[in-house]
Design an enzyme around this catalytic site. Structure first.
Site, PDB file in Angstrom:
ATOM      1  N   ASN A 133      -2.369   5.550  -9.663  1.00 61.95           N
ATOM      2  CA  ASN A 133      -2.571   4.264  -9.357  1.00 61.95           C
ATOM      3  C   ASN A 133      -3.989   3.623  -9.082  1.00 61.95           C
ATOM      4  O   ASN A 133      -4.252   3.112  -7.822  1.00 61.95           O
ATOM      5  CB  ASN A 133      -1.864   4.661  -7.563  1.00 61.95           C
ATOM      6  CG  ASN A 133      -3.301   5.428  -7.379  1.00 61.95           C
ATOM      7  OD1 ASN A 133      -3.988   6.058  -8.191  1.00 61.95           O
ATOM      8  ND2 ASN A 133      -3.373   6.122  -6.166  1.00 61.95           N
ATOM      9  N   LYS A 145      -8.680   3.777 -12.718  1.00 64.06           N
ATOM     10  CA  LYS A 145      -7.721   4.728 -13.341  1.00 64.06           C
ATOM     11  C   LYS A 145      -8.032   4.715 -14.941  1.00 64.06           C
ATOM     12  O   LYS A 145      -7.877   3.437 -15.298  1.00 64.06           O
ATOM     13  CB  LYS A 145      -7.702   5.742 -12.246  1.00 64.06           C
ATOM     14  CG  LYS A 145      -7.747   5.780 -11.171  1.00 64.06           C
ATOM     15  CD  LYS A 145      -7.160   7.202 -10.248  1.00 64.06           C
ATOM     16  CE  LYS A 145      -7.248   6.751  -8.888  1.00 64.06           C
ATOM     17  NZ  LYS A 145      -5.844   7.669  -8.058  1.00 64.06           N
ATOM     18  N   GLU A 157     -19.708  11.252  -3.951  1.00 64.46           N
ATOM     19  CA  GLU A 157     -19.075  10.674  -5.933  1.00 64.46           C
ATOM     20  C   GLU A 157     -20.300   9.908  -5.907  1.00 64.46           C
ATOM     21  O   GLU A 157     -20.049   9.887  -7.319  1.00 64.46           O
ATOM     22  CB  GLU A 157     -17.936  10.102  -5.093  1.00 64.46           C
ATOM     23  CG  GLU A 157     -17.334  11.205  -4.568  1.00 64.46           C
ATOM     24  CD  GLU A 157     -15.993  10.015  -3.937  1.00 64.46           C
ATOM     25  OE1 GLU A 157     -15.679   9.028  -3.909  1.00 64.46           O
ATOM     26  OE2 GLU A 157     -14.848  11.400  -3.733  1.00 64.46           O
ATOM     27  N   TYR A 210     -11.956  16.477  -8.170  1.00 67.61           N
ATOM     28  CA  TYR A 210     -11.233  16.218  -7.600  1.00 67.61           C
ATOM     29  C   TYR A 210     -11.284  18.340  -7.016  1.00 67.61           C
ATOM     30  O   TYR A 210      -9.997  18.076  -5.996  1.00 67.61           O
ATOM     31  CB  TYR A 210      -9.739  15.824  -7.755  1.00 67.61           C
ATOM     32  CG  TYR A 210     -10.167  14.385  -7.516  1.00 67.61           C
ATOM     33  CD1 TYR A 210      -9.529  13.948  -6.887  1.00 67.61           C
ATOM     34  CD2 TYR A 210      -9.277  13.531  -9.554  1.00 67.61           C
ATOM     35  CE1 TYR A 210      -8.766  12.536  -6.763  1.00 67.61           C
ATOM     36  CE2 TYR A 210      -9.680  12.317  -9.055  1.00 67.61           C
ATOM     37  CZ  TYR A 210      -8.909  11.701  -8.088  1.00 67.61           C
ATOM     38  OH  TYR A 210      -8.476  10.158  -7.917  1.00 67.61           O
ATOM     39  N   HIS A 243      -9.728   4.229  -7.435  1.00 66.33           N
ATOM     40  CA  HIS A 243     -10.068   5.827  -6.394  1.00 66.33           C
ATOM     41  C   HIS A 243     -11.095   4.480  -5.852  1.00 66.33           C
ATOM     42  O   HIS A 243     -12.126   4.423  -6.332  1.00 66.33           O
ATOM     43  CB  HIS A 243     -10.667   6.956  -7.238  1.00 66.33           C
ATOM     44  CG  HIS A 243     -11.526   7.726  -6.239  1.00 66.33           C
ATOM     45  ND1 HIS A 243     -10.739   8.871  -5.757  1.00 66.33           N
ATOM     46  CD2 HIS A 243     -12.681   7.450  -5.892  1.00 66.33           C
ATOM     47  CE1 HIS A 243     -12.200   8.964  -4.188  1.00 66.33           C
ATOM     48  NE2 HIS A 243     -13.736   8.849  -4.562  1.00 66.33           N
TER      49      HIS A 243
HETATM   50  P1  ATP Z   1      -8.289   8.421  -4.265  1.00 64.57           P
HETATM   51  O1  ATP Z   1      -8.672   9.557  -3.730  1.00 64.57           O
HETATM   52  O2  ATP Z   1      -7.575   8.798  -5.819  1.00 64.57           O
HETATM   53  O3  ATP Z   1      -8.768   7.156  -3.746  1.00 64.57           O
HETATM   54  P2  ATP Z   1      -6.182   8.568  -2.171  1.00 64.57           P
HETATM   55  O4  ATP Z   1      -7.584   8.651  -1.234  1.00 64.57           O
HETATM   56  O5  ATP Z   1      -5.781   7.404  -1.413  1.00 64.57           O
HETATM   57  O6  ATP Z   1      -6.687   8.435  -3.564  1.00 64.57           O
HETATM   58  P3  ATP Z   1      -6.420  11.696  -2.174  1.00 64.57           P
HETATM   59  O7  ATP Z   1      -4.378  11.938  -1.335  1.00 64.57           O
HETATM   60  O8  ATP Z   1      -7.007  11.929  -2.239  1.00 64.57           O
HETATM   61  O9  ATP Z   1      -5.272   9.421  -1.996  1.00 64.57           O
HETATM   62  O10 ATP Z   1      -5.560  11.815  -3.703  1.00 64.57           O
HETATM   63  C1  ATP Z   1      -5.839  11.801  -4.445  1.00 64.57           C
HETATM   64  C2  ATP Z   1      -5.358  11.029  -6.117  1.00 64.57           C
HETATM   65  O11 ATP Z   1      -4.159  12.205  -6.066  1.00 64.57           O
HETATM   66  C3  ATP Z   1      -4.419  10.003  -5.699  1.00 64.57           C
HETATM   67  O12 ATP Z   1      -5.024   7.990  -5.544  1.00 64.57           O
HETATM   68  C4  ATP Z   1      -3.170   9.976  -6.559  1.00 64.57           C
HETATM   69  O13 ATP Z   1      -3.626   9.180  -8.173  1.00 64.57           O
HETATM   70  C5  ATP Z   1      -2.846  11.427  -6.610  1.00 64.57           C
HETATM   71  N1  ATP Z   1      -1.532  11.856  -5.564  1.00 64.57           N
HETATM   72  C6  ATP Z   1      -1.915  11.994  -4.065  1.00 64.57           C
HETATM   73  N2  ATP Z   1      -0.655  12.244  -3.752  1.00 64.57           N
HETATM   74  C7  ATP Z   1      -0.170  12.780  -4.782  1.00 64.57           C
HETATM   75  C8  ATP Z   1       1.571  12.955  -4.609  1.00 64.57           C
HETATM   76  N3  ATP Z   1       1.589  13.094  -3.563  1.00 64.57           N
HETATM   77  N4  ATP Z   1       1.620  13.203  -6.200  1.00 64.57           N
HETATM   78  C9  ATP Z   1       0.935  12.408  -7.094  1.00 64.57           C
HETATM   79  N5  ATP Z   1      -0.411  12.490  -6.876  1.00 64.57           N
HETATM   80  C10 ATP Z   1      -1.143  12.594  -6.233  1.00 64.57           C
HETATM   81 MG    MG Z   2      -8.857  10.440  -1.763  1.00 70.61          MG
END
Ligand code: ATP
Ligand code: MG
Length: 138
Positions: free
Chosen positions: A112, A9, A126, A49, A115
């Site tokens: 973070n 990211k 994806e 997303y 992804h």
């Molecule tokens: P990713 O899909 O990026 O691999 P993930 O599957 O661990 O991460 P998801 O629940 O799919 O988490 O959320 C997608 C992304 O949205 C997260 O990686 C993070 O960057 C962002 N995100 C998720 N929850 C929050 C939150 N509460 N506040 C801010 N950003 C968030």
């Molecule tokens: Mg995710």
């Protein structure tokens, strides 16, 4: 053998640490079989997303994902989807396990670092979103 879609990211490319993330991926035994650096447009990030479009953080997520280039990559290995999720660590780096990519590099729950696809079905969608067949090394 299974494949998963990984994104390094903007927080990582902006800090010049995409190579360090790749080292952790390779040390864990996953093979990078496709990779490119791209700058996402807002509409591309929104489409990618789409599952989160009703969440409160959606707009900030799209802003962040378009704030700098990302490295999109296809990883291959046994049980690659679940294994990469384990190597990445929890979404929130504060609770991610020691030694995971997010615990090591992530700045916050939104910045973070990586992804990873959350299921083999998501991985297929994806990977197809970013890569054509000719770009993936068999
Ligand atoms: P990713 O899909 O990026 O691999 P993930 O599957 O661990 O991460 P998801 O629940 O799919 O988490 O959320 C997608 C992304 O949205 C997260 O990686 C993070 O960057 C962002 N995100 C998720 N929850 C929050 C939150 N509460 N506040 C801010 N950003 C968030
Ligand atoms: Mg995710």
């Amino acid at each position: 053998m299974e494949r998963t879609l990984s994104i390094i990211k903007p927080d990582a490319t902006a800090r010049n640490i995409s190579g360090k993330v790749n080292a952790m991926i390779e040390e864990a035994g996953l093979k990078i079989i496709a990779q490119k650096l791209i700058r996402l447009t807002a509409s591309q990030a929104e489409e990618f997303y789409q599952e989160h479009k009703d969440k409160a953080f959606f707009t900030s997520l799209v802003d962040f994902m378009t704030s700098a280039p990302v490295v999109v990559q296809v990883l291959e290995g046994e049980d690659a989807v679940a294994r990469y999720r384990k190597i990445m660590g929890a979404t929130n780096p504060a609770v991610a396990e020691e030694g995971t990519i997010r615990r090591t590099f992530a700045l916050s729950i939104d910045k973070n670092t990586v992804h990873g696809s959350d299921s083999p079905e998501s991985a297929k969608r994806e990977i197809g979103f970013f890569f054509s067949k000719i770009e993936i090394c068999e």
